[in-house]
Design a protein around this motif. Structure first.
Motif, PDB file in Angstrom:
ATOM      1  N   TYR A  67     151.963  91.591 -58.668  1.00 53.00           N
ATOM      2  CA  TYR A  67     150.738  91.635 -59.478  1.00 53.00           C
ATOM      3  C   TYR A  67     149.965  90.336 -59.345  1.00 53.00           C
ATOM      4  CZ  TYR A  67     147.641  92.208 -63.483  1.00 53.00           C
ATOM      5  OH  TYR A  67     146.538  92.308 -64.275  1.00 53.00           O
ATOM      6  N   TRP A 122     148.073  90.418 -56.151  1.00 58.95           N
ATOM      7  CA  TRP A 122     146.936  91.338 -56.277  1.00 58.95           C
ATOM      8  C   TRP A 122     145.830  90.694 -57.111  1.00 58.95           C
ATOM      9  CZ3 TRP A 122     145.104  93.497 -60.885  1.00 58.95           C
ATOM     10  CH2 TRP A 122     144.105  94.462 -60.728  1.00 58.95           C
ATOM     11  N   LYS A 133     143.885  88.271 -55.029  1.00 58.43           N
ATOM     12  CA  LYS A 133     143.007  88.913 -54.048  1.00 58.43           C
ATOM     13  C   LYS A 133     141.809  89.581 -54.697  1.00 58.43           C
ATOM     14  CE  LYS A 133     144.065  89.004 -50.226  1.00 58.43           C
ATOM     15  NZ  LYS A 133     143.794  88.022 -49.146  1.00 58.43           N
ATOM     16  N   THR A 134     141.931  89.985 -55.958  1.00 61.91           N
ATOM     17  CA  THR A 134     140.871  90.756 -56.618  1.00 61.91           C
ATOM     18  C   THR A 134     140.210  90.027 -57.773  1.00 61.91           C
ATOM     19  OG1 THR A 134     142.483  91.793 -58.088  1.00 61.91           O
ATOM     20  CG2 THR A 134     141.994  92.930 -56.010  1.00 61.91           C
TER      21      THR A 134
END
Length: 129
Positions: free
Chosen positions: A106, A109, A112-113
Motif C-alpha cells: 500500500y 501504491w 505512485k498515486t
C-alpha cells in the motif's frame, strides 16, 4: 494531528549533494508510510521515495534510483532524503508526507498515486548546471 516540517533545501550545482530532513509530530502507530514528493514548475507532483516503518522497506521513483536514499530515525521522528549526483531536472519543491498504510504494498501504491494524507509545507531545491 500530524505535523511535518521540512528543512535542508537550498541551491547546489549539478553533481552536488543535499540532505533534506523532515521532523514529524503527532504520528500514530498506524502512520507507517513516510515519503518524499516533489513538484517542478509546470509539472505534476511525483513521488520520489518512501519507507514503510514496519519492515524498513524503501521505494524509489526510477528517476532517482541509485542517487537518492531514504532513511528515517524513529527515535527522533525524523526522516531524511539524501540526494547525491543532483541534476538540474531535480529542481523542484520537495514535500515530505505521511500515510496510514496497512502494508508495504500500500505504501508503494500511495507513493505512485500521491495518496498520502499528511503533508509538509514544502522546501525548495535548486540545482544549477
Amino acid at each position: 494531528q500530524v505535523q511535518l516540517v521540512e528543512s535542508g533545501g537550498g541551491s547546489v550545482q549539478a553533481g552536488g549533494s543535499l540532505r533534506l530532513s523532515c521532523s514529524a509530530s503527532g504520528v500514530t502507530y498506524s502512520t507507517r508510510c513516510m515519503g518524499w514528493f516533489r513538484q517542478a514548475p509546470g509539472k505534476e507532483r511525483e513521488g520520489v521515495a518512501a519507507g514503510y516503518t514496519s519492515d524498513g522497506r524503501t521505494y524509489y521513483a526510477d528517476s532517482v534510483k541509485g542517487r537518492f536514499t531514504f532513511s528515517q530515525d524513529n527515535a527522533k521522528n525524523t526522516m531524511y532524503l539524501q540526494m547525491n549526483s543532483l541534476k538540474p531536472e531535480d529542481t523542484a519543491m520537495y514535500y515530505c508526507a505521511a500515510a496510514d498504510a496497512p502494508s508495504g504494498a500500500y505504501c508503494y501504491w500511495a507513493l505512485k498515486t500521491n495518496q498520502f494524507e499528511y503533508w509538509g509545507q514544502g522546501i525548495l531545491v535548486t540545482v544549477s548546471s
